[in-house]
Write an enzyme that holds these catalytic residues in place. Structure first.
Site, PDB file in Angstrom:
ATOM      1  N   ASP A 103     -10.224   5.889 -44.072  1.00  0.00           N
ATOM      2  CA  ASP A 103      -8.843   6.403 -44.092  1.00  0.00           C
ATOM      3  C   ASP A 103      -8.167   6.385 -45.471  1.00  0.00           C
ATOM      4  O   ASP A 103      -7.133   7.034 -45.663  1.00  0.00           O
ATOM      5  CB  ASP A 103      -7.967   5.657 -43.067  1.00  0.00           C
ATOM      6  CG  ASP A 103      -7.929   4.143 -43.266  1.00  0.00           C
ATOM      7  OD1 ASP A 103      -8.057   3.680 -44.415  1.00  0.00           O
ATOM      8  OD2 ASP A 103      -7.747   3.422 -42.263  1.00  0.00           O
ATOM      9  N   HIS A 118     -18.750   3.745 -45.351  1.00  0.00           N
ATOM     10  CA  HIS A 118     -18.858   4.860 -44.407  1.00  0.00           C
ATOM     11  C   HIS A 118     -18.209   6.152 -44.914  1.00  0.00           C
ATOM     12  O   HIS A 118     -17.892   7.036 -44.122  1.00  0.00           O
ATOM     13  CB  HIS A 118     -18.273   4.457 -43.038  1.00  0.00           C
ATOM     14  CG  HIS A 118     -19.113   3.434 -42.323  1.00  0.00           C
ATOM     15  ND1 HIS A 118     -18.669   2.699 -41.244  1.00  0.00           N
ATOM     16  CD2 HIS A 118     -20.387   3.020 -42.543  1.00  0.00           C
ATOM     17  CE1 HIS A 118     -19.628   1.882 -40.836  1.00  0.00           C
ATOM     18  NE2 HIS A 118     -20.676   2.049 -41.615  1.00  0.00           N
ATOM     19  N   CYS A 129     -25.037  23.546 -50.743  1.00  0.00           N
ATOM     20  CA  CYS A 129     -25.257  23.218 -52.166  1.00  0.00           C
ATOM     21  C   CYS A 129     -24.904  21.767 -52.492  1.00  0.00           C
ATOM     22  O   CYS A 129     -25.174  21.298 -53.595  1.00  0.00           O
ATOM     23  CB  CYS A 129     -24.507  24.190 -53.073  1.00  0.00           C
ATOM     24  SG  CYS A 129     -22.715  23.926 -53.117  1.00  0.00           S
ATOM     25  N   THR A 188     -12.867  -6.141 -37.899  1.00  0.00           N
ATOM     26  CA  THR A 188     -14.067  -5.371 -37.530  1.00  0.00           C
ATOM     27  C   THR A 188     -14.740  -6.019 -36.332  1.00  0.00           C
ATOM     28  O   THR A 188     -14.799  -7.250 -36.237  1.00  0.00           O
ATOM     29  CB  THR A 188     -15.067  -5.240 -38.707  1.00  0.00           C
ATOM     30  OG1 THR A 188     -16.239  -4.547 -38.228  1.00  0.00           O
ATOM     31  CG2 THR A 188     -15.475  -6.572 -39.315  1.00  0.00           C
TER      32      THR A 188
HETATM   33  P1  OAD Z   1     -13.923  -1.312 -34.182  1.00  0.00           P
HETATM   34  O1  OAD Z   1     -12.986  -0.396 -33.483  1.00  0.00           O
HETATM   35  O2  OAD Z   1     -15.297  -1.446 -33.654  1.00  0.00           O
HETATM   36  O3  OAD Z   1     -13.286  -2.762 -34.223  1.00  0.00           O
HETATM   37  C1  OAD Z   1     -11.948  -2.964 -34.581  1.00  0.00           C
HETATM   38  C2  OAD Z   1     -11.698  -4.451 -34.607  1.00  0.00           C
HETATM   39  O4  OAD Z   1     -10.369  -4.673 -35.063  1.00  0.00           O
HETATM   40  C3  OAD Z   1     -11.813  -5.148 -33.252  1.00  0.00           C
HETATM   41  O5  OAD Z   1     -12.613  -6.313 -33.388  1.00  0.00           O
HETATM   42  C4  OAD Z   1     -10.364  -5.527 -32.899  1.00  0.00           C
HETATM   43  O6  OAD Z   1     -10.288  -6.750 -32.176  1.00  0.00           O
HETATM   44  C5  OAD Z   1      -9.775  -5.689 -34.281  1.00  0.00           C
HETATM   45  N1  OAD Z   1      -8.318  -5.481 -34.389  1.00  0.00           N
HETATM   46  C6  OAD Z   1      -7.529  -4.608 -33.729  1.00  0.00           C
HETATM   47  N2  OAD Z   1      -6.259  -4.684 -34.155  1.00  0.00           N
HETATM   48  C7  OAD Z   1      -6.241  -5.637 -35.124  1.00  0.00           C
HETATM   49  C8  OAD Z   1      -5.211  -6.176 -35.971  1.00  0.00           C
HETATM   50  N3  OAD Z   1      -3.954  -5.742 -35.915  1.00  0.00           N
HETATM   51  N4  OAD Z   1      -5.567  -7.151 -36.841  1.00  0.00           N
HETATM   52  C9  OAD Z   1      -6.838  -7.608 -36.909  1.00  0.00           C
HETATM   53  N5  OAD Z   1      -7.839  -7.139 -36.147  1.00  0.00           N
HETATM   54  C10 OAD Z   1      -7.552  -6.162 -35.273  1.00  0.00           C
HETATM   55  O7  OAD Z   1     -13.913  -0.875 -35.735  1.00  0.00           O
HETATM   56  P2  OAD Z   1     -15.004  -1.171 -36.848  1.00  0.00           P
HETATM   57  O8  OAD Z   1     -15.580  -2.518 -36.699  1.00  0.00           O
HETATM   58  O9  OAD Z   1     -14.386  -0.812 -38.144  1.00  0.00           O
HETATM   59  O10 OAD Z   1     -18.250   4.083 -38.047  1.00  0.00           O
HETATM   60  O11 OAD Z   1     -16.093  -0.109 -36.488  1.00  0.00           O
HETATM   61  C11 OAD Z   1     -17.206   0.032 -37.313  1.00  0.00           C
HETATM   62  C12 OAD Z   1     -17.631   1.454 -37.377  1.00  0.00           C
HETATM   63  O12 OAD Z   1     -17.799   1.986 -36.057  1.00  0.00           O
HETATM   64  C13 OAD Z   1     -16.608   2.400 -37.978  1.00  0.00           C
HETATM   65  O13 OAD Z   1     -16.648   2.406 -39.391  1.00  0.00           O
HETATM   66  C14 OAD Z   1     -17.018   3.714 -37.426  1.00  0.00           C
HETATM   67  C15 OAD Z   1     -17.180   3.294 -35.986  1.00  0.00           C
HETATM   68  O14 OAD Z   1     -17.893   4.102 -35.176  1.00  0.00           O
HETATM   69  C16 OAD Z   1     -18.691   5.329 -38.022  1.00  0.00           C
HETATM   70  O15 OAD Z   1     -18.033   6.247 -37.581  1.00  0.00           O
HETATM   71  C17 OAD Z   1     -20.047   5.476 -38.624  1.00  0.00           C
END
Ligand code: OAD
Length: 241
Positions: A103, A118, A129, A188
């Site tokens: 983002d 990512h 190209c 994450t």
């Molecule tokens: P996820 O959606 O899998 O996980 C988000 C995490 O953020 C979860 O563990 C939530 O508990 C936590 N969360 C939510 N709100 C929060 C807050 N306010 N403060 C702290 N934590 C919070 O997202 P990612 O782990 O980033 O990849 O996902 C990894 C990858 O999967 C992404 O980069 C994307 C996705 O598919 C691709 O598209 C290749």
């Protein structure tokens, strides 16, 4: 309160701090995460939208989805979590920020040299190209967008399921983690590899692992300290001077 004080002391003593962020850090900016309540993968199938096969089948559909996400992101603002990391990097030159997010909110908060595993949703790449260019957070005029050099269809400059990570970024992330004595794992689910493998890697290098997340995740078992709560509230306390 004791735990956060302990975490602050460990961070103050550490020489090489790395942060690995995921979608959760942008949740308080109003950008949906992927998993969990309200997550994008609860509403959409990743196979239909975020794979090379999906794009080959229906580039229009994939682009409509990315265009929708781009508009959400363009309207969003970095939150105090992004700002705390940007401020920390200004005062700690050895700090490295690794993100799975596409983002661009870390950069908009002022972070530089972000290691982006990512890709970047504002980057477009020609499917023929390979030319790459960056958009200025504006809606796309024509979907799917085309390359100005060769007129072929362009794709979003992000990593899809089934694709490898950008090599230089992946190498930089591994080097940063290998050198780190403390790794912050923020927002994450630690469910997507190879990015998630950085967490056990940090552990095996004997780095202290601190997790900041509203919920338990696959990373929690590796964490020396778990700080449960929104990153926009915890990070300013944790990293503020
Ligand atoms: P996820 O959606 O899998 O996980 C988000 C995490 O953020 C979860 O563990 C939530 O508990 C936590 N969360 C939510 N709100 C929060 C807050 N306010 N403060 C702290 N934590 C919070 O997202 P990612 O782990 O980033 O990849 O996902 C990894 C990858 O999967 C992404 O980069 C994307 C996705 O598919 C691709 O598209 C290749």
């Amino acid at each position: 309160m004791e735990t956060i004080r302990e975490a602050i002391e460990l961070i103050q003593r550490a020489r090489h701090v790395v942060a690995l962020t995921g979608a959760g850090i942008s949740a308080e900016s109003g950008i949906p995460t992927f998993r969990g309540d309200g997550g994008l993968w609860r509403m959409f199938r990743a196979e239909d939208l975020a794979t090379p096969e999906a794009f080959a089948r229906d580039p229009q559909l994939v682009w409509e989805w990315y265009d929708w996400r781009r508009l959400l992101i363009a309207k969003a603002q970095p939150n105090p979590g992004h700002a705390a990391l940007a401020e920390f990097s200004r005062t700690h030159p050895a700090f490295r920020l690794v993100t799975q997010n596409v983002d661009g909110l870390h950069e908009r908060a002022g972070s530089e040299n972000v290691i982006k595993l990512h890709g970047d949703i504002w980057l477009l790449r020609c499917t023929r190209c390979g030319d790459e260019w960056r958009d200025l957070m504006a809606p796309l005029e024509i979907l799917p967008p085309r390359c100005v050099l060769c007129c072929a269809i362009a794709r979003p400059g992000v990593v899809w399921f089934g694709e490898g990570l950008p090599e230089a970024q992946w190498t930089a992330a591994q080097q940063a983690v290998n050198k780190a004595d403390l790794v912050l794992v923020i927002g994450t689910s630690a469910a997507v590899y190879p990015a998630a493998s950085l967490i056990p890697m940090a552990r095996s290098r004997r780095a202290t692992v601190i997790e900041v997340n509203v919920a338990e995740t696959a990373a929690s078992t590796y964490a020396d300290i778990v700080l449960r709560g929104p990153s926009g509230e915890i990070l300013p306390q944790l990293l503020g001077r």
